[in-house]
Enzyme design. Structure first.
Site, PDB file in Angstrom:
ATOM      1  N   TRP A 275       0.825  -1.205   0.000  1.00 35.06           N
ATOM      2  CA  TRP A 275       0.000   0.000   0.000  1.00 35.06           C
ATOM      3  C   TRP A 275       0.862   1.259   0.000  1.00 35.06           C
ATOM      4  CZ3 TRP A 275      -2.233   2.000   5.223  1.00 35.06           C
ATOM      5  CH2 TRP A 275      -1.253   1.972   6.208  1.00 35.06           C
ATOM      6  N   ASP A 276       2.168   1.092  -0.178  1.00 32.78           N
ATOM      7  CA  ASP A 276       3.071   2.226  -0.037  1.00 32.78           C
ATOM      8  C   ASP A 276       2.803   3.335  -1.041  1.00 32.78           C
ATOM      9  OD1 ASP A 276       4.300  -0.276   1.046  1.00 32.78           O
ATOM     10  OD2 ASP A 276       5.786   1.154   1.790  1.00 32.78           O
TER      11      ASP A 276
ATOM     12  N   GLU B  42      -0.464  -4.412  12.157  1.00 28.18           N
ATOM     13  CA  GLU B  42       0.183  -5.675  11.789  1.00 28.18           C
ATOM     14  C   GLU B  42       0.598  -6.540  12.975  1.00 28.18           C
ATOM     15  OE1 GLU B  42       3.344  -4.960   9.022  1.00 28.18           O
ATOM     16  OE2 GLU B  42       1.961  -4.756   7.338  1.00 28.18           O
TER      17      GLU B  42
ATOM     18  N   LYS C  42       2.661  -1.860  16.339  1.00 26.81           N
ATOM     19  CA  LYS C  42       3.904  -1.745  15.577  1.00 26.81           C
ATOM     20  C   LYS C  42       4.054  -0.348  14.995  1.00 26.81           C
ATOM     21  CE  LYS C  42       6.050  -3.615  11.362  1.00 26.81           C
ATOM     22  NZ  LYS C  42       5.875  -4.580  10.245  1.00 26.81           N
ATOM     23  N   GLN C  43       2.938   0.192  14.510  1.00 23.16           N
ATOM     24  CA  GLN C  43       2.967   1.483  13.829  1.00 23.16           C
ATOM     25  C   GLN C  43       1.583   2.109  13.916  1.00 23.16           C
ATOM     26  OE1 GLN C  43       3.397   0.960   9.488  1.00 23.16           O
ATOM     27  NE2 GLN C  43       2.944  -1.199   9.823  1.00 23.16           N
TER      28      GLN C  43
END
Length: 799
Positions: A354-355, A493, A613-614
């Site tokens: 998805w970057d 994630e 995680k983010q």
């Protein structure tokens, strides 16, 4: 100038992988890592070359069962150029390698303005004497099929001979990522070599599964003393030209190696080998190639450069350099997506995630043709996404979390925890929010460019299929009267299931549900606004029953957004998980970014804890302006005031390990508008993520393209509050002391080079002369119209 160059002094084997990634040269068609030319792949060096979109699929055995992975292929190595010396009348010495020499001087210089990598060194040979060497490397931006390496040898105080071997090496595998070492890595087959006339050698091969033909040709010429001998030596996996050249004190020996690369995926060619040989043989000399290459880069910098003073500006320019090497104007002619790690290494197997969500917003306002090409990559794979949805028992289009050549799901079923050595289930394929990212990119591209033709055709078709997927996935909960989306994984994630649950996935991930509601709402509005004839054709094409639209509208207003203890919940039940003792883990481990791996190696499970995680919930603040986010929540029947959002930001900030380079970027973006004093810490982390390799060795496997492009967009949209909507440029600048001065130009609608500059609390807009209409600029407290050929300076209220 220092702001345009990156220098690496001395030779440090432990740092070579990082330097090689950061010194990669590319042109959007292919790229080559910054490995030294005499090196072969090993623990220190990795001279990888990758062509955009060139994938191959192999089967391996992992944990006793067969798995299939598709990889971006490491192509034959065109770099090899080694040499050895002999004094007059002496025997040849050993072949030079950096790993066995002590240097009098050693330096690498990456020149961003000219896009060259220059290596200079001096050393004392045990038989001959001191030799000075300069090597200049270019991957050509004007002709995307060419690369050139110039090597200049100068003897200091001695005479003799230098033997030079220039080669193309087809004996390569994908070996850049150590944790993939147990997988099948041999992608090339049918290697053949040959010679053409007196200066050119060639090599051709095919990928052994996808059957992509690859051909390289190398022309090696000497300027200076006439060679004593010259031999062309085709071998089984290497095509070699070997030269013996006399060398005298202070008289430079110049060796130019010009290489051409073609694959069977290229348009307008017959045979890749014929095309490569012809291109290498007829290419101009080094000065001519340099001139056209530098001119092409000058044009790119003119359209895209960002001006920020100090260290931040220097890093931003490096980020832009690598973005343009991965997705350049040449990309507009290719069928490729946005590889998450650029064309710089083999991490993530070169897949498309998805970057693009972090890359396209920047490109939209500089190279919209490239953005459109990257969206076309998704459109061409729409049938595969619809097939995936059908096979999962869903309607619409289910885009894959990881995509490669044909758009099927490439996310692995297993992944290796290098801390424990165990192969674990990989459930990232449940990140269905990638479909919302595709829809978001379509919408933002069309807003920025005014490309209604794309929006009403391919864009609308993708939006309809993605909206249909979400409407079919959401299920009505009679108890609450709201729709729920179950069994997904969010951007975080870490969490891929509930502790002890017998099914994977989570329920009502807030990011997934809110973005799904946005897609549904936008799509319904778009269909209603289309001209009648176009709407009819579109509905016929996607076989959409008009009765579906009212349900989509209903779902868009009634999707669940969970809350707990006065904050937005990352997913239903997040607030019931255990709290982690962060201080204990920070004391026990130097780096806890990959907390999931640490806990698994200890026999624990990150699913048990309130640890991310983010950015997950906070990603909403990255995608949507505060006003748009409030409107979205209001449409869903929830209140979202500044107090609730600030509490939510603080809550997750304390529970995030930042195990992704995207995390610092998103947190810096969000904090710039919520808690400005803390924003710079995360902005700086995003800027330094690859330069300082803060993820502990991952940059050597490829740069993080989304984070690099995102930092550029942080200046372009984050700090300015720039939105392109309602036929206007909307600006809401946020003062950030560490980035209080910046400037850039935009391509907005038909206007090329619209200048935006912030300095000393003043925002200056410059519209270049053209035949286009004036631009309407809207701030929070006023609106102005700037005609072509005019400028406007706006004094901003104090922050």
């Amino acid at each position: 100038m220092a702001e345009w160059t990156w220098q690496y002094e001395g030779y440090e084997p432990a740092a070579e992988r990082l330097r090689e990634s950061l010194c990669t040269l590319g042109n959007g068609y292919f790229a080559t890592r910054g490995a030294v030319p005499e090196s072969r792949a090993g623990l220190v060096h990795y001279p990888g070359t990758y062509a955009a979109g060139c994938y191959n699929r192999l089967e391996s055995t992992v944990a006793g069962r067969p798995v299939v992975n598709e990889d971006l292929v490491n192509l034959p190595n065109w770099l090899p150029l080694r040499f050895r010396l002999r004094s007059a009348g002496g025997e040849p010495g050993r072949w030079f390698t950096a790993d066995t020499r002590s240097f009098l001087q050693y330096r690498h210089t990456l020149d961003l303005r000219r896009a060259t990598l220059t290596r200079t060194f001096r050393y004392r040979d045990e038989q001959a004497g001191v030799l000075s060497v300069e090597q200049i490397r270019v991957v050509h931006m004007a002709d995307p099929h060419l690369a050139v390496l110039r090597t200049v040898f100068t003897a200091e105080g001695w005479s003799g001979e230098i033997e030079v071997e220039s080669a193309i090496d087809g004996d390569v595998v994908n070996a850049n990522v150590h944790r993939y070492r147990s997988l099948n890595r041999s992608h090339l087959a049918h290697v053949q070599t040959g010679v053409e006339e007196s200066e050119t050698v060639w090599l051709r091969c095919r990928t052994n599964s996808s059957d992509v033909g690859v051909a390289m040709a190398a022309r090696t010429v000497v300027h200076g003393p006439e060679p004593i001998s010259s031999r062309l030596r085709p071998a089984r996996h290497r095509a070699v030209r070997r030269l013996v050249i006399p060398i005298a004190p202070g008289v430079p020996v110049v060796v130019d190696k010009t290489v051409a690369l073609h694959t069977s995926r290229d348009p307008a060619i017959g045979d890749p080998l014929e095309a490569a040989v012809d291109r290498a043989s007829t290419a101009g000399d080094f000065p001519a190639l340099m001139e056209s290459h530098v001119t092409a880069w000058a044009q790119l910098w003119r359209h895209a450069d960002v001006q920020v003073p100090g260290r931040a500006g220097r890093v931003l320019r490096l980020h832009l350099f690598h973005v343009l090497q991965t997705v350049s104007p040449h990309t507009a002619d290719l069928d490729v997506g946005v590889p998450a790690r650029g064309l710089h290494g083999e991490a993530y197997r070169g897949h498309v995630f998805w970057d693009e969500l972090f890359v396209l917003p920047y490109l939209n306002l500089h190279f919209p043709d490239v953005s459109r090409a990257l969206l076309n990559y998704r459109y061409r794979r729409l049938p595969q996404a619809c097939r995936a949805a059908r096979e999962a028992g869903r309607a619409g289009a289910m885009y894959p979390w990881q995509s490669g050549s044909d758009g099927r799901e490439e996310a692995p079923r297993l992944h290796l925890n290098p801390r424990s050595g165990r192969w674990l289930p990989d459930r990232t394929r449940l990140q269905h929010h990638v479909g919302s990212a595709v829809a978001y990119n379509v919408w933002r591209y069309c807003e920025a460019t005014g490309d209604t033709e794309f929006l009403h055709t391919k864009g609308a078709e993708m939006l309809l299929h993605i909206a249909r997927f979400w409407a079919g996935t959401a299920a009505l909960d009679p108890a609450s009267g709201r729709y729920r989306i179950r069994g997904v994984v969010g951007p975080d994630e870490y969490h891929d299931g509930y502790p002890g649950a017998d099914r994977p996935g989570l329920d009502d991930n807030a990011y997934t549900n809110v973005t799904a509601a946005w897609v549904l709402g936008r799509t319904v509005d778009l269909v209603r606004r289309l001209p009648e004839w176009r709407r009819r054709e579109l509905l016929e094409r996607v076989e959409l029953d008009a009765d579906e639209l009212p349900r989509w509208d209903e779902v868009s207003r009634l999707l669940t957004v969970p809350h707990h203890r006065g904050v937005i919940s990352q997913f239903d039940g997040y607030g019931d998980l255990d709290e982690l003792d962060w201080d204990v883990y920070r004391e026990r481990y130097d780096d806890i970014r990959r907390l999931d791996r640490i806990l698994e190696a200890e026999g624990d499970d990150v699913n048990r804890y309130q640890a991310s995680k983010q950015a997950d919930v906070l990603m909403l603040g990255y995608l949507f302006s505060p006003a748009e986010l409030r409107q979205l929540f209001g449409r869903l029947g929830y209140g979202l005031d500044d107090e609730l959002w600030c509490r939510t930001v603080d809550y997750y900030l304390r529970r995030t390990s930042h195990g992704s380079t995207l995390s610092g970027l998103v947190h810096g973006w969000v904090l710039a508008r919520v808690r400005r004093a803390d924003a710079w810490k995360y902005c700086r982390e995003a800027l330094e993520a690859d330069v300082a390799d803060i993820q502990g060795g991952t940059t050597g496997e490829g740069i993080h393209l989304g984070a690099m492009a995102g930092t550029l967009d942080l200046v372009q949209r984050g700090l300015t509050g720039l939105e392109t909507r309602e036929e206007a440029l909307w600006l809401d600048p946020v003062p950030l002391p560490a980035l209080s001065e910046y400037g850039f130009s935009l391509r907005y609608r038909g206007h090329w080079g619209v200048g935006v500059r912030l300095r000393r609390g003043q925002l200056r807009i410059v519209v270049p002369e053209s035949e286009e209409s004036p631009i309407r600029v809207v701030l929070t407290d006023r609106a102005v119209t700037v005609a072509p050929g005019e400028s406007c300076t706006l004094v901003l209220p104090p922050g």
